[in-house]
Design a protein around this motif. Structure first.
Motif, mmCIF file in Angstrom:
data_model
loop_
_atom_site.group_PDB
_atom_site.id
_atom_site.type_symbol
_atom_site.label_atom_id
_atom_site.label_comp_id
_atom_site.label_asym_id
_atom_site.label_seq_id
_atom_site.Cartn_x
_atom_site.Cartn_y
_atom_site.Cartn_z
ATOM 1 N N LEU A 49 35.843 44.505 46.993
ATOM 2 C CA LEU A 49 37.319 44.940 47.529
ATOM 3 C C LEU A 49 37.469 46.398 46.911
ATOM 4 C CD1 LEU A 49 40.143 45.639 48.806
ATOM 5 C CD2 LEU A 49 40.830 43.380 46.934
ATOM 6 N N LEU A 50 37.251 46.390 45.488
ATOM 7 C CA LEU A 50 37.654 47.675 44.339
ATOM 8 C C LEU A 50 36.326 48.310 44.663
ATOM 9 C CD1 LEU A 50 38.310 45.150 41.027
ATOM 10 C CD2 LEU A 50 39.832 46.375 42.590
ATOM 11 N N ILE A 99 50.255 45.046 43.553
ATOM 12 C CA ILE A 99 49.148 44.062 44.031
ATOM 13 C C ILE A 99 49.609 43.184 43.040
ATOM 14 C CG2 ILE A 99 46.943 43.089 45.515
ATOM 15 C CD1 ILE A 99 46.920 46.058 45.329
ATOM 16 N N GLY A 100 50.189 41.565 43.595
ATOM 17 C CA GLY A 100 50.247 40.745 42.811
ATOM 18 C C GLY A 100 50.843 39.289 43.400
ATOM 19 N N HIS A 112 41.682 39.634 53.728
ATOM 20 C CA HIS A 112 43.105 40.859 54.688
ATOM 21 C C HIS A 112 43.560 41.074 53.654
ATOM 22 C CE1 HIS A 112 46.971 38.703 56.066
ATOM 23 N NE2 HIS A 112 46.882 39.768 56.558
ATOM 24 N N LEU A 113 43.537 41.535 52.250
ATOM 25 C CA LEU A 113 43.915 42.390 51.456
ATOM 26 C C LEU A 113 43.586 43.870 51.938
ATOM 27 C CD1 LEU A 113 46.000 43.015 49.348
ATOM 28 C CD2 LEU A 113 44.400 42.806 47.565
ATOM 29 N N LEU A 114 41.777 43.835 51.573
ATOM 30 C CA LEU A 114 41.739 45.779 52.147
ATOM 31 C C LEU A 114 42.442 46.125 53.437
ATOM 32 C CD1 LEU A 114 39.566 48.009 52.029
ATOM 33 C CD2 LEU A 114 37.854 46.110 52.918
ATOM 34 N N LEU A 171 46.330 46.702 53.265
ATOM 35 C CA LEU A 171 46.117 48.724 52.754
ATOM 36 C C LEU A 171 45.808 49.603 53.385
ATOM 37 C CD1 LEU A 171 44.304 47.183 49.286
ATOM 38 C CD2 LEU A 171 46.937 47.729 49.429
ATOM 39 N N ASN A 172 44.578 49.205 54.410
ATOM 40 C CA ASN A 172 44.540 50.485 55.038
ATOM 41 C C ASN A 172 45.008 50.789 56.450
ATOM 42 O OD1 ASN A 172 42.822 51.719 53.295
ATOM 43 N ND2 ASN A 172 40.619 50.000 53.551
ATOM 44 N N GLY A 173 46.001 49.814 56.566
ATOM 45 C CA GLY A 173 46.550 49.445 57.418
ATOM 46 C C GLY A 173 47.880 50.110 57.426
#
Length: 217
Positions: free
Chosen positions: A96-97, A166-167, A210-212, A215-217
């Motif tokens: 992800l990073l 993000i946490g 899902h986080l990616l 973030l790009n949504g």
């Protein structure tokens, strides 16, 4: 410009084993019954003195300070014993990073860890170089005070509306709210998804993919 500010413990790195061990050692040194592991996980993200205050609200401030210092000593001893191997990245975090970095995102960390502790953890996993700003409890009030986010924004040259926090805890989400920064929770950490939503998270990610997408949504 897009800035993603990550919490560390419970979001990037699963460090609960060493956190619980160090907390037990700190309390035992003072001949106090150690908090159970659930109680310790609940305070991850707070700065140490504030964490001790939450665990022992009736104790005096000097004891909170002493417990915090003993915790740091115990944690450093664990690190010296190569216990960093017990602090893995969560699944998919490295990919992800790297993906976010390749997409042009700026990356930062805002954590209750110390400067030294954060540097050791990030370098152990080979990800220290990916972050343009590292904010810790050594230079800021405890979460949910927005100071860490304000400094991360300043160092990245970003505006609040260009950033996301993000946490895994309500302290992270409340810090984002206080700084006027959108927050996304992750459900693989130490607080439950419904708590993160109630605290103001726009979304809660199920996993790194899902986080990616969020973030790009």
């Amino acid at each position: 410009m897009k800035l993603a500010v990550f919490d560390c413990d419970g979001t990037l790195i699963d460090s609960q084993v060493n956190i619980i061990r160090a907390m037990e050692s700190s309390f035992q040194r003072h001949r106090l019954p150690a908090p159970d592991s659930h109680a310790t996980r609940r305070i991850v993200g707070l700065s140490l003195v504030e964490a001790m205050q939450a665990l022992l609200p009736e104790a005096d401030h000097d004891l909170h300070l002493s417990l915090a210092e003993d915790y740091k000593t115990a944690f450093q001893r664990l690190r010296a014993d190569k216990a960093l191997d017990a602090e893995p990245l969560y699944p998919g975090i490295r990919s992800l990073l790297d993906t976010l970095d390749g997409q042009g995102w700026l990356l930062a960390v805002a954590t209750g860890k110390s400067d030294r502790g954060l540097k050791l953890a990030l370098e152990h996993h080979g990800i220290h170089h990916l972050f343009v700003s590292l904010q810790t409890a050594d230079r800021h009030p405890s979460k949910p005070h927005p100071s860490m986010l304000h400094m991360a924004l300043a160092e990245a040259g970003a505006k609040a509306e260009q950033a996301v926090m993000i946490g895994d805890t309500i302290f992270d989400i409340a810090m984002g709210e206080a700084a006027g920064v959108k927050s996304i929770g992750v459900d693989w950490g130490y607080h439950d998804a419904h708590e993160l939503i109630d605290a103001g998270a726009a979304h809660v990610a199920d996993d790194a993919d899902h986080l990616l997408a969020l973030l790009n949504g």
